[in-house]
Design a protein around this motif. Structure first.
Motif, PDB file in Angstrom:
ATOM      1  N   LEU A 177      -6.928 -11.787 -32.222  1.00  0.00           N
ATOM      2  CA  LEU A 177      -6.344 -10.641 -31.506  1.00  0.00           C
ATOM      3  C   LEU A 177      -4.942 -10.964 -31.001  1.00  0.00           C
ATOM      4  CD1 LEU A 177      -9.461  -9.388 -29.540  1.00  0.00           C
ATOM      5  CD2 LEU A 177      -8.162  -8.073 -31.242  1.00  0.00           C
ATOM      6  N   LEU A 178      -4.748 -12.193 -30.512  1.00  0.00           N
ATOM      7  CA  LEU A 178      -3.412 -12.558 -30.037  1.00  0.00           C
ATOM      8  C   LEU A 178      -2.428 -12.578 -31.212  1.00  0.00           C
ATOM      9  CD1 LEU A 178      -1.661 -13.325 -27.640  1.00  0.00           C
ATOM     10  CD2 LEU A 178      -2.230 -15.725 -28.081  1.00  0.00           C
ATOM     11  N   ALA A 179      -2.843 -13.139 -32.334  1.00  0.00           N
ATOM     12  CA  ALA A 179      -1.970 -13.136 -33.518  1.00  0.00           C
ATOM     13  C   ALA A 179      -1.635 -11.703 -33.919  1.00  0.00           C
ATOM     14  CB  ALA A 179      -2.652 -13.874 -34.669  1.00  0.00           C
ATOM     15  N   ARG A 180      -2.624 -10.830 -33.821  1.00  0.00           N
ATOM     16  CA  ARG A 180      -2.408  -9.437 -34.200  1.00  0.00           C
ATOM     17  C   ARG A 180      -1.384  -8.748 -33.311  1.00  0.00           C
ATOM     18  NH1 ARG A 180      -6.103  -4.690 -34.620  1.00  0.00           N
ATOM     19  NH2 ARG A 180      -4.577  -3.505 -35.802  1.00  0.00           N
TER      20      ARG A 180
ATOM     21  N   PHE B  84      10.196 -11.836 -26.550  1.00  0.00           N
ATOM     22  CA  PHE B  84       8.765 -11.813 -26.195  1.00  0.00           C
ATOM     23  C   PHE B  84       8.510 -12.568 -24.894  1.00  0.00           C
ATOM     24  CE2 PHE B  84       8.463 -11.336 -30.776  1.00  0.00           C
ATOM     25  CZ  PHE B  84       7.307 -10.611 -30.989  1.00  0.00           C
ATOM     26  N   PRO B  85       7.614 -12.083 -24.051  1.00  0.00           N
ATOM     27  CA  PRO B  85       7.044 -12.938 -23.005  1.00  0.00           C
ATOM     28  C   PRO B  85       5.864 -13.696 -23.622  1.00  0.00           C
ATOM     29  CG  PRO B  85       6.061 -10.792 -22.821  1.00  0.00           C
ATOM     30  CD  PRO B  85       6.973 -10.747 -24.046  1.00  0.00           C
ATOM     31  N   SER B  86       5.245 -14.540 -22.841  1.00  0.00           N
ATOM     32  CA  SER B  86       4.079 -15.278 -23.335  1.00  0.00           C
ATOM     33  C   SER B  86       2.840 -14.400 -23.124  1.00  0.00           C
ATOM     34  CB  SER B  86       3.971 -16.600 -22.581  1.00  0.00           C
ATOM     35  OG  SER B  86       2.882 -17.331 -23.078  1.00  0.00           O
ATOM     36  N   ILE B  87       2.499 -13.636 -24.163  1.00  0.00           N
ATOM     37  CA  ILE B  87       1.441 -12.624 -24.082  1.00  0.00           C
ATOM     38  C   ILE B  87       0.087 -13.269 -23.746  1.00  0.00           C
ATOM     39  CG2 ILE B  87       0.168 -10.883 -25.426  1.00  0.00           C
ATOM     40  CD1 ILE B  87       2.804 -10.696 -27.175  1.00  0.00           C
ATOM     41  N   SER B  88      -0.617 -12.669 -22.814  1.00  0.00           N
ATOM     42  CA  SER B  88      -1.997 -13.040 -22.420  1.00  0.00           C
ATOM     43  C   SER B  88      -2.117 -14.291 -21.553  1.00  0.00           C
ATOM     44  CB  SER B  88      -2.932 -13.216 -23.640  1.00  0.00           C
ATOM     45  OG  SER B  88      -3.343 -11.971 -24.148  1.00  0.00           O
ATOM     46  N   THR B  89      -1.024 -15.018 -21.313  1.00  0.00           N
ATOM     47  CA  THR B  89      -1.178 -16.302 -20.613  1.00  0.00           C
ATOM     48  C   THR B  89      -1.002 -16.203 -19.100  1.00  0.00           C
ATOM     49  OG1 THR B  89       1.149 -16.992 -20.855  1.00  0.00           O
ATOM     50  CG2 THR B  89      -0.374 -17.545 -22.645  1.00  0.00           C
ATOM     51  N   GLY B  90      -0.850 -14.994 -18.575  1.00  0.00           N
ATOM     52  CA  GLY B  90      -0.784 -14.808 -17.129  1.00  0.00           C
ATOM     53  C   GLY B  90      -2.137 -14.337 -16.620  1.00  0.00           C
ATOM     54  N   ILE B  91      -2.182 -13.090 -16.197  1.00  0.00           N
ATOM     55  CA  ILE B  91      -3.400 -12.502 -15.633  1.00  0.00           C
ATOM     56  C   ILE B  91      -4.562 -12.590 -16.627  1.00  0.00           C
ATOM     57  CG2 ILE B  91      -4.392 -10.319 -14.797  1.00  0.00           C
ATOM     58  CD1 ILE B  91      -1.366  -9.647 -13.949  1.00  0.00           C
TER      59      ILE B  91
ATOM     60  N   ILE C 201       0.031 -20.099 -31.412  1.00  0.00           N
ATOM     61  CA  ILE C 201      -0.160 -18.835 -32.151  1.00  0.00           C
ATOM     62  C   ILE C 201       1.134 -18.029 -32.142  1.00  0.00           C
ATOM     63  CG2 ILE C 201      -1.361 -16.615 -32.077  1.00  0.00           C
ATOM     64  CD1 ILE C 201      -3.843 -18.232 -31.052  1.00  0.00           C
ATOM     65  N   ALA C 202       1.764 -17.940 -30.968  1.00  0.00           N
ATOM     66  CA  ALA C 202       3.012 -17.169 -30.856  1.00  0.00           C
ATOM     67  C   ALA C 202       4.059 -17.714 -31.816  1.00  0.00           C
ATOM     68  CB  ALA C 202       3.524 -17.234 -29.409  1.00  0.00           C
ATOM     69  N   LEU C 203       4.257 -19.017 -31.800  1.00  0.00           N
ATOM     70  CA  LEU C 203       5.322 -19.611 -32.609  1.00  0.00           C
ATOM     71  C   LEU C 203       4.997 -19.531 -34.096  1.00  0.00           C
ATOM     72  CD1 LEU C 203       6.127 -22.580 -30.238  1.00  0.00           C
ATOM     73  CD2 LEU C 203       7.518 -20.530 -30.609  1.00  0.00           C
ATOM     74  N   ARG C 204       3.736 -19.688 -34.428  1.00  0.00           N
ATOM     75  CA  ARG C 204       3.330 -19.553 -35.839  1.00  0.00           C
ATOM     76  C   ARG C 204       3.620 -18.138 -36.350  1.00  0.00           C
ATOM     77  NH1 ARG C 204      -2.714 -19.577 -36.097  1.00  0.00           N
ATOM     78  NH2 ARG C 204      -2.415 -17.324 -36.079  1.00  0.00           N
ATOM     79  N   GLU C 205       3.265 -17.140 -35.549  1.00  0.00           N
ATOM     80  CA  GLU C 205       3.478 -15.750 -35.978  1.00  0.00           C
ATOM     81  C   GLU C 205       4.961 -15.400 -36.013  1.00  0.00           C
ATOM     82  OE1 GLU C 205       1.274 -13.865 -37.331  1.00  0.00           O
ATOM     83  OE2 GLU C 205      -0.277 -15.376 -36.982  1.00  0.00           O
TER      84      GLU C 205
END
Ligand code: ADP
Length: 172
Positions: A90-93, A112-119, A130-134
């Protein structure tokens, strides 16, 4: 380098689009979502109200209003539930959905911010890989994209991304 890591506040970035780590209502929240809505002004929320929400892993584009960025691409990351509930896919998506809009709208610069890594609690090092790979995959596929900026909000986050970048680039 078409990918850069940057320490700071994403609401200050003058890109064709900044990405918002939104929730599925698209009606605002805490963290980066709250900061983006505060900086963009109330017209952003008005446009978001017309969109009818967004499922996890998908993305929606709006104007940037008072932001220096021309557009906001809202994506909904997965909540971390231990890692066995499809979170990595889902994160990759999320990243793939954002780049589909970047391509469709002919955008050249995106932050981009760092999606999902906060709240949402996604472990930072795993999310960074995953972020950097995508991002690498999208840059290879989309020659029209000139620059992707990963905006990190703390020095610790920046260090984790730097390490992940070294790992991904080194093929490890
Ligand atoms: P999520 O719900 O997807 O976890 P959060 O907004 O809670 O989203 O956090 C995502 C990341 O965004 C976190 O690393 C957080 O520190 C960071 N963040 C918060 N505010 C900003 C900002 N103004 N600019 C860039 N990153 C931010």
């Amino acid at each position: 380098m078409r990918l850069e890591l940057w320490l700071g506040d994403i609401t200050a970035v003058a890109a064709d689009a900044i990405v918002n780590a939104a929730n599925s209502s698209l009606l605002g929240g805490g963290g980066v979502d709250g900061a983006i809505h505060r900086a963009a002004g109330p017209a952003l929320l008005e446009e978001c109200r017309t969109l009818g929400g967004c499922p996890t892993g998908e993305a929606r584009i709006t104007r940037g209003y008072r932001l220096p960025a021309r557009h906001v691409i809202h994506t909904v990351g997965p909540r971390w539930q231990g890692g066995e509930r499809g979170e990595p896919a889902l994160l990759a998506r999320c990243y793939q959905s954002v780049f589909a809009l970047v391509e469709a709208h002919g955008l050249r610069t995106v932050a981009f911010p760092s999606i999902s890594t906060g709240i949402y609690g996604y472990p930072l090092a795993q999310a960074a890989r995953i972020a950097l790979r995508e991002i690498h995959a999208a840059l290879a596929r989309l020659p029209g994209v000139e620059k992707v900026t990963a905006v990190l909000f703390s020095p610790v986050d920046l260090d984790v991304y730097r390490q992940a970048l070294a790992d991904v680039s080194g093929g490890r």
